[in-house]
Structures are given as C-alpha cells and as structure tokens.
Design an enzyme around this catalytic site. Structure first.
Site, short mmCIF file in Angstrom:
data_model
loop_
_atom_site.label_atom_id
_atom_site.label_comp_id
_atom_site.label_asym_id
_atom_site.label_seq_id
_atom_site.Cartn_x
_atom_site.Cartn_y
_atom_site.Cartn_z
N LYS A 229 40.35 30.59 35.71
CA LYS A 229 41.89 30.04 35.62
C LYS A 229 42.22 29.37 36.78
CE LYS A 229 43.25 32.41 31.52
NZ LYS A 229 44.04 33.20 30.77
N ARG A 263 37.72 39.00 29.49
CA ARG A 263 37.62 37.66 28.53
C ARG A 263 36.83 36.91 29.55
NH1 ARG A 263 40.01 33.19 27.32
NH2 ARG A 263 39.89 32.33 25.07
#
Ligand code: 7PJ
Length: 288
Positions: A229, A263
């Site tokens: 991210k 995840r």
C-alpha cells in the site's frame, strides 16, 4: 472475547473451513485491468488460475478474488462486467484448489453469483452499505468481512479527517457488526478490517497500526490489508513492485497486534515471515 480465545475459531466458508488457530494468509487475486499493484498480470481466467495455484502452493489459506479495483480514482464497473471477470475464475479455482475463496465485491448481485460459483466468504470494502448487500449476505449464510472506508474510492484520499481515527473506525465497525447481526448474520460469521488506506492519510494508517490490538480484541477476527500500500511509498520511497520488505514488516506487526488474517500479494514471503514470528511468539498476545 479475547484474541487468545479466537484461537479455537473455525470459520465455515461454504463448507470449506478456515481455522483461526494460527495467523492465516489471504492471497490476493485481482482480475481487474487497473489494480494498482499488479494490474495487467491476471487478466485471463487461465492466468488467474495459475496464480491461484502458485499462492495455494505457497501457503495461502484463502484466495480473495476481486473484479473491481477500489484504488483511488478507479473507474466503476458494471455488474455484468464484474460477473464476467470473476465468475469463470471462481469456478475454476473452486474446482481445482481445495482452499476457501472469498469474493471482494460490494454488489449484492455479484455476492450471490459468486457464492453460487463457489465463493465461501464475502469481502466488502463498503461493509454491506450498498442497497441489498446486507440482506444478500444474510440469505447466503456465509462469513463476511466488514471493512471501514471513509468516503468513496473516487474521493477518499482527498484530505480525510478524523477527531480520533481509532475510536471512529472502531465504532463504525462495531455498529456495522451489530446491524448485521440484527439483520440475521450470525456473529461468528463476521470479521472486521480497519481498511488501511481507504480514506486515511499516513498518520491515520500508522495510528491504526499502533493501536490495532484494540480492534483485534473486540470479539471478531480481524483482517489487515497492508500489502504494497501507498503508505510504504511514503515511508520507503519505493515503487509498488519494490515494497516487499515493507509489506512483510507491516504484516508481521499486524499479526503481532492480533490480526487473524493478513491479505497479501506475496504469499511465499509472508508465510515465512509469519512462521518466524510464530516461532518466537507461538500464541499471539491479546495486546502487545
Ligand atoms: C483491502 C481489501 C483491504 C480488505 C483492497 C489493495 C486495495 N479488502 N481490498 N482489506 N484492500 N478486506 O489491495 O491494496 O485492506 S483493494
């Protein structure tokens, strides 16, 4: 319920069990042409299936299949487009690979069709706020991940603001969980996710990570999605395909703070990292 009591939980994903006796890995399988980190890699059902096989062999415990990119500014896709992308992949993965599948969608039509094709968990970044989504999941009797997002993908990164990000994310998630239970979704079928990067700036993401044990000790298994991210771009200056070390660090920190599932894109490496962490601390402490 404490984090340690969750060790004995088994989540029934449409007949395939996901045991939360140790930290588990959700492998990301994007079938979108515009996902920010692996766009273009997984377009054809055949390629997607091969990638799913690689992730399962590498230690993935569940495969998360998504057909709509939620990155900031991403174009929305129609129900039909999303179905065309994900259903053939779900069918193939379900037939060839014996681990549970989750469907990353906010659309009730896609939830139902995905479940019929073999998906055993619903992963919704809108936390079932779309019209008909909560009823769809209640009817399916499948586990659901409720994720926090401030605003909409199109605009969520335009100056998100909170008084107290941890308290606000926590109360949003607990309110949604209560509403879901009132709508007939079993408590043991609810998982929560703070939604790193979804309407959060760097400081918000870091504060959520620092206080993650607060969210992981509320009686619902916690999912954390930190892989590749953009907070890692801010911290390390790395491009999306060079964020492995940063992603592993964040995954380890999340598990150490009680995340039940991470995840991730990089399953092999995450699997090793979690094994090392678990050798040092075999049981994840409720808070650290
Ligand atoms: C998340 C997700 C996340 C859950 C995406 C990306 C953007 N679902 N779907 N949690 N992120 N539950 O993969 O970076 O953090 S899409």
């Amino acid at each position: 319920m404490t984090g340690s009591k969750q060790d004995s939980i088994a989540i029934d994903c449409g007949g395939r069990l996901l045991l939360l006796d140790r930290p588990r890995i959700m492998g990301i399988l994007n079938v979108t042409p515009d996902s920010f980190s692996d766009g273009g890699e997984c377009l054809s059902p055949k390629e997607a299936l091969m990638h799913a096989h690689r992730m399962a062999a590498a230690g993935a415990d569940i495969i998360d299949i998504g057909g709509e990119s939620t990155r900031p500014g991403a174009a929305p896709v129609s129900v039909q487009q999303e179905l065309d992308r994900v259903i053939p992949v779900i069918e193939a993965v379900w037939t060839e690979i014996r681990i549970p599948i989750s469907i990353d969608t906010s659309k009730p039509e896609v939830m139902k069709a995905a479940a019929a094709a073999g998906a055993g968990m619903i992963n919704d970044v809108f936390a079932l706020r779309r019209e008909g989504a909560m009823q769809a999941v209640a009817g399916l009797n499948l586990p659901v991940c409720l994720m926090h997002m401030l605003g909409e993908p199109r605009s969520m990164q335009q100056q998100p603001q909170y008084q107290d990000v941890v308290a606000e994310v926590e109360s949003f998630l607990l309110d949604r969980a209560r509403d879901c239970e009132a709508a007939g979704i079993a408590k043991q079928n609810i998982l929560l996710d703070p939604g790193f990067g979804f309407g959060k700036n760097m400081d918000h993401n870091l504060e959520l990570l620092r206080q993650l044990s607060r969210l992981s000790s509320r009686g619902y298994p916690l999912i954390a999605g930190l892989s590749r991210k953009s907070m890692l771009a801010r911290i390390t200056g790395r491009k999306v395909d060079q964020r492995l070390a940063g992603s592993l660090t964040l995954a380890v920190l999340a598990v150490r703070a009680g995340a039940a599932i991470v995840r991730v894109h990089d399953v092999v490496e995450t699997h090793d990292a979690i094994k090392v962490l678990s050798a040092v601390w075999p049981r994840t402490p409720e808070s650290v």
